[in-house]
Scaffold this active site. Structure first.
Site, PDB file in Angstrom:
ATOM      1  N   HIS A 330       0.977  -1.042  -0.186  1.00  0.00           N
ATOM      2  CA  HIS A 330      -0.405   0.081   0.006  1.00  0.00           C
ATOM      3  C   HIS A 330       0.616   1.377  -0.201  1.00  0.00           C
ATOM      4  CE1 HIS A 330      -4.619  -1.560   0.104  1.00  0.00           C
ATOM      5  NE2 HIS A 330      -3.627  -2.021   0.871  1.00  0.00           N
ATOM      6  N   LYS A 508      -8.646  13.580   4.342  1.00  0.00           N
ATOM      7  CA  LYS A 508      -8.012  11.992   4.124  1.00  0.00           C
ATOM      8  C   LYS A 508      -7.411  12.247   5.012  1.00  0.00           C
ATOM      9  CE  LYS A 508      -7.727  13.877  -0.306  1.00  0.00           C
ATOM     10  NZ  LYS A 508      -6.942  12.426  -0.739  1.00  0.00           N
ATOM     11  N   ARG A 509      -6.588  11.808   5.985  1.00  0.00           N
ATOM     12  CA  ARG A 509      -5.530  12.074   6.896  1.00  0.00           C
ATOM     13  C   ARG A 509      -5.144  12.434   6.452  1.00  0.00           C
ATOM     14  NH1 ARG A 509      -5.797   8.051  11.449  1.00  0.00           N
ATOM     15  NH2 ARG A 509      -4.035   8.906  11.339  1.00  0.00           N
ATOM     16  N   LYS A 514       0.211  14.549   1.279  1.00  0.00           N
ATOM     17  CA  LYS A 514      -0.768  14.604   1.488  1.00  0.00           C
ATOM     18  C   LYS A 514      -0.990  16.364   0.610  1.00  0.00           C
ATOM     19  CE  LYS A 514      -3.389  10.904   2.999  1.00  0.00           C
ATOM     20  NZ  LYS A 514      -4.137  10.193   1.981  1.00  0.00           N
ATOM     21  N   THR A 616      -8.524   6.668  -2.618  1.00  0.00           N
ATOM     22  CA  THR A 616     -10.045   5.696  -3.106  1.00  0.00           C
ATOM     23  C   THR A 616     -10.981   7.255  -2.540  1.00  0.00           C
ATOM     24  OG1 THR A 616      -9.930   5.253  -0.187  1.00  0.00           O
ATOM     25  CG2 THR A 616      -9.106   3.667  -2.401  1.00  0.00           C
ATOM     26  N   LYS A 620     -14.531   7.700  -4.433  1.00  0.00           N
ATOM     27  CA  LYS A 620     -16.170   8.578  -4.095  1.00  0.00           C
ATOM     28  C   LYS A 620     -16.701   9.325  -4.714  1.00  0.00           C
ATOM     29  CE  LYS A 620     -14.401   6.522   0.643  1.00  0.00           C
ATOM     30  NZ  LYS A 620     -13.528   6.496   1.522  1.00  0.00           N
TER      31      LYS A 620
END
Ligand SMILES: *Cc1c(COP(=O)(O)O)cnc(C)c1O
Length: 767
Positions: A330, A508-509, A514, A616, A620
């Protein structure tokens, strides 16, 4: 499932009588929730029992995390009785929406755990025999609040509402042995209902308990202190989920958790296989196992240990393991690839460690270059390498990610075992992420193309010819979703959002890679532009953030503080009141995500290229009819292939450019060339934002100085980000823009978890 209102209400009433000594009239919310859930469990027992006794070959999905969210609505939906149950409750004066208070089962951190949950839903819905195996954490992912802009964490007491969707299966209890303690592993089974197909798979979560009940005679002899302590240590193993996403924590308790869960699962599975009179050499005829990242990789030497203790030779046991195990990677980040100190591992699990050594010796005996291929090196055990060596398939989770695994992260392994490497791009379940959270949109589509798309998402392409016709209703429903989200945010965050603002969302985290920082700096950049009069016609925009930071991740917490201070600055300034709003929602989780993703106008997927394995939430949002503002990273690349790059907003350095830029990168020049960016950055240190913790200064320093300033190229990508984002904001509301939204929704088919699990079943599990 057939629904009979009378039977249903009678079932509910009976549970209320038996378990709570109350009836429908006097039941409180918690009692009613438990009774409704148990009534449904009762009615589905026969289907579940039949499935549990079936002799089909199965796959065990081993995962330290299952981020299930709220069970009740999703279960009723999949059973096809959501509306009927709602109507039955209404007939006795109860509102089914009251269960929105029920805690999420947050037994996971983020994408990886949510993926496991989506795969369980999809496998059951596609009639694939997949069972989840994991840990029943007493406390899930912490509950987040903000205090003075800082993240505050509280324990997540998710069992407060009871756990009516699980059954404790005491008879399947096994003992798990560590060098220094032996504990009982007791399974709790949760049914996983396929979508309207009668299939019921199982999620089995193990709970750690002391071997013998509290010993009163010893206690009376004043040895009580010792005994009580032993009990404490046993339960402690499954007490709490480690709140780290994409980082490895080298804590022995974490290793205990991992071993606890895989040992219990394998003893259970192998024990029953043997009890059925089967030869353990034939185990792969009945079972295979998917290892969700490195967390459960210790299952490999554990199965070796079990099989050898049952009389198999090492070569025989190795063959069984090779045929059973498959491994999903991952992340490519070094800090997330699990490594264990060999001494610590051999101290805790000597017999298991012995098997790892045997694997290392086998590898060496094959005459490989031990500088490139190794499992143990310098007294460190590399779990990913162990998995790649033994497993028959290794998969990445998006095309670009798998290519990076092959050419960089595991290059030497790929060169030796090219046939092992496959790509299976991630997916999401359209049940929870459309039918459940966006029912009106689903009805709109049903009206045009029927309902087959519920389990065959590529059929959404059929709406393409009707896009212009669907647009007005699409926009009306999106607008309603925005209104509902605004209501929810007012109630939970105390912030007023105008639903006619553009909803620009990044949830998101919290992670440096990110790049929430990039988004936050752009907010300040627009803010100063408006204040100075350089930006005059700014489209009113709400910048919505949601993210938890690992409690020990200092820089992530600093970014949360930064965004909250930006929110205070912007929201408190009447000069921009009609133009900008900034909201950082607290405690972002699956249930919050359900409300947010169907109400978003912009999906921010802005990681530095190469860092986000798949993502992911990007999928969505796409399913909700939202355009992506993103880099060419993870599944964004494939989203552009499916929906057309021209229908999304792509910016920033590519993987190749990132590698090239990093050779010489120095952010100073960029800052000096962009005075407004400089001003935005300097709010961290010039007193514009309040912070007496020193966090914001540290954040500033990480961006501008030190060994590797601006490690994730926030400043490098800033100008191109502003270009794409500004273009998007000014396109918003045009007919061309609205069409892009629907084209994205119509093109989402590939990103169904149904497609993903069918690929696993065919290419890896052979189910
Ligand atoms: C989908 C989801 C994630 C994963 O989000 P990414 O943007 O793909 O990292 C994380 N948390 C929750 C609650 C989710 O629903």
């Amino acid at each position: 499932m057939k629904f009979d209102k009378k039977v249903f209400l009678a079932d509910v009433e009976r549970v209320l009588h038996a378990d709570y000594a109350c009836d429908l009239k006097s039941a409180g919310r918690k009692e009613l929730y438990n009774a409704v859930s148990k009534a449904v469990m009762e009615e589905t027992f026969d289907d579940w029992n039949r499935a549990r006794k079936s002799h089909r070959r199965r796959c065990g999905y081993f995962s330290a995390e299952f981020l299930m969210g709220r069970a009740i609505y999703s279960n009723l939906l999949n059973l096809g009785i959501l509306e009927e149950a709602g109507e039955a409750l209404r007939s006795v004066g109860e509102d089914i929406n009251q269960f929105e208070e029920v805690e999420d089962a947050a037994l996971g951190n983020g994408g990886l755990g949510r993926l496991a949950a989506c795969y369980l839903d999809a496998a059951a819905s596609q009639n694939i025999a997949l069972d989840g195996y994991g840990i029943r954490y007493r406390y899930g992912l912490f509950r987040q609040t903000f205090e003075n802009g800082f993240q505050h964490e509280e324990g997540d007491d998710w069992l407060r509402w009871g756990d009516p969707w699980s059954v404790r299966v005491e008879r399947d209890t096994v003992l798990v042995k560590f060098a220094d303690q032996t504990v009982r592993a007791v399974p709790y089974d949760m049914p996983v209902f396929g979508y309207k197909n009668g299939v019921v798979n199982t999620l089995r979560l193990w709970q750690s308990e002391p071997v013998q009940a509290f010993d009163f005679s010893a206690f009376n002899e004043m040895k009580g202190e010792v005994k009580a302590n032993e009990n404490f240590n046993a339960t402690k193993i499954t007490d709490v989920l480690y709140p780290n996403d994409n980082t490895m924590v080298g804590k022995i308790l974490r290793l205990r958790q991992q071993y606890f869960m895989v040992s219990a699962s394998l003893q259970d599975i192998v024990g029953k296989y043997k009890a059925a009179g089967k030869d353990l050499r034939t185990l792969p005829e009945k079972w295979c196992f998917q290892l969700n990242d490195t967390h459960p990789v210790i299952a490999i030497p554990e199965l070796l240990r079990i099989l050898r203790s049952e009389g198999l030779t090492f070569e025989e046991a190795f063959g069984v393991c090779a045929a059973c195990f498959n491994f999903t990677n991952h992340t490519i980040m070094a800090e997330a690839l699990e490594k264990w100190d060999a001494l610590a591992l051999s101290d805790l699990l000597p017999d298991v460690y012995e098997q790892i050594v045997a694997c290392q010796q086998k590898l060496q005996s094959e005459g490989v270059d031990t500088n490139a291929l190794y499992i143990i090196r310098d007294n460190v055990v590399h779990m990913a390498n162990l998995a790649i060596y033994v497993a028959s398939h290794v998969n990445g989770v998006a095309e670009i990610h798998t290519n990076i695994l092959k050419t960089q992260t595991f290059r030497s392994w790929y060169e030796r075992y090219p046939e092992k490497f496959v790509n299976i791009t991630n997916g999401i379940t359209p049940r929870r992420w459309m039918l459940l959270n966006n029912p009106e949109m689903a009805r709109l589509i049903d009206g045009k193309i029927g309902t087959h798309w519920h389990t065959h998402l590529p059929e959404l392409k059929k709406i393409m010819p009707f896009i212009d016709e669907l647009l007005p209703a699409f926009k009306r429903i999106k607008q309603q979703n925005k209104q509902k989200l605004a209501d929810h945010i007012r109630a939970h965050e105390g912030i007023d959002l105008a639903p006619d603002f553009i909803f620009d969302v990044q949830v998101k985290r919290l992670h440096e890679y990110k790049r929430q920082m990039l988004n936050a700096l752009s907010v300040l950049w627009y803010y100063f532009g408006i204040k100075d009069g350089d930006i005059t016609d700014f489209p009113p925009t709400a910048f919505i953030f949601g993210a938890k930071a690992a409690p020990g991740y200092y820089m992530a917490k600093a970014i949360i503080k930064f965004i909250n201070e930006v929110a205070a600055l912007v929201n408190g300034d009447p000069a921009v009141a009609g133009k900008m709003k900034v909201v950082f929602v607290q405690n972002y989780n699956v249930s919050y995500a359900e409300k947010i993703v169907c109400a978003a106008d912009i999906s921010e997927q802005i990681s530095m290229a190469g860092m986000e394995a798949s993502g992911t939430s990007n999928m969505k949002f796409m399913l909700g009819g939202t355009v992506t503002l993103g880099t060419l990273d993870g599944a964004n690349v494939e989203i552009c292939e499916e929906a057309g790059r021209e229908n999304n907003y792509i910016f920033g350095a590519t993987v190749e450019e990132v590698a090239a830029v990093k050779q010489y990168y120095c952010p100073r020049e960029i800052i000096e060339q962009n005075p407004r960016l400089k001003r935005a950055l300097e709010t961290l240190v010039d007193g514009t934002l309040s912070d007496d913790s020193g966090m914001l200064r540290k954040l500033y320093e990480s961006m501008t100085s030190g060994y590797e300033p601006d490690r994730y190229l926030v400043l490098y990508d800033f100008a191109d980000y502003i270009r794409a984002k500004t273009q998007l904001l000014y396109d918003f509301g045009t007919r061309e823009f609205d069409r892009k939204c629907l084209v994205n929704m119509a093109s989402v088919g590939k990103f169904s978890a149904d497609r993903s699990v069918c690929e696993y079943a065919k290419r890896i599990w052979n189910l």
